[in-house]
Design an enzyme around this catalytic site. Structure first.
Site, PDB file in Angstrom:
ATOM      1  N   CYS A 143     -11.420  -5.224   1.378  1.00 24.51           N
ATOM      2  CA  CYS A 143     -10.619  -3.949   1.928  1.00 24.51           C
ATOM      3  C   CYS A 143      -9.549  -3.582   0.772  1.00 24.51           C
ATOM      4  CB  CYS A 143     -10.605  -3.835   3.052  1.00 24.51           C
ATOM      5  SG  CYS A 143      -9.453  -2.581   3.831  1.00 24.51           S
ATOM      6  N   CYS A 164      -6.288  -2.671   2.883  1.00 23.49           N
ATOM      7  CA  CYS A 164      -5.806  -4.041   3.804  1.00 23.49           C
ATOM      8  C   CYS A 164      -5.022  -4.941   2.624  1.00 23.49           C
ATOM      9  CB  CYS A 164      -7.132  -4.952   3.934  1.00 23.49           C
ATOM     10  SG  CYS A 164      -8.071  -3.948   5.357  1.00 23.49           S
TER      11      CYS A 164
END
Length: 146
Positions: A69, A72
């Site tokens: 991600c 993230c």
């Protein structure tokens, strides 16, 4: 005499009692000796998360993330900065949803990164998406009982 706060050691999962007025004095786990609240982000497994979620009096902010991600990974330094800034009033941890896919379903997470704030045995707030360090700190200060 000050009241004692329950804190789960995020290294060994032992539940500790720490006098509230000693929270910033570098309390250590009575079982493994790890620091309980040093401003570092800890990686959790589902069992340790469940124990901390159930027992801890000190607010625990958990970042649900995955290595693939992009947002993230972009938010990780901000999350670490916020953890250092707000310690010892709250603790920060991460759980990798790639390694532990069942946690997403358990907590109803539909997108990552997702921040969930726990205190006194319950979820008290959640925030979706990547946010900068000041917004993370403000989120915890506004929602938790510090």
């Amino acid at each position: 005499m000050s009241s004692a706060l329950k804190m789960t050691c995020l290294e060994c999962s032992a539940v500790n009692r720490v006098p509230a007025d000693k929270l910033s004095a570098g309390a250590k786990c009575g079982t493994c000796g790890a620091r309980l609240n040093d401003g570092k982000v800890r990686a959790l497994d589902p069992a340790t998360l469940a124990k901390a979620q159930r027992n801890d009096d000190v607010p625990l902010l958990v970042d649900f993330w995955a290595p693939w991600c992009g947002p993230c990974r972009m938010m990780a330094p901000a999350f670490e900065q916020a953890a250092r800034s707000i310690s010892p009033q709250a603790r920060f941890a991460k759980i990798n949803t790639e390694d532990h896919p069942n946690v997403s379903g358990k907590f109803g997470i539909r997108g990552i990164p997702a921040l969930i704030l726990f205190q006194n045995g319950k979820e008290i707030a959640r925030q979706a998406g990547a946010v900068p360090a000041p917004a993370i700190e403000q989120f915890v200060r506004r929602k938790a009982r510090l």
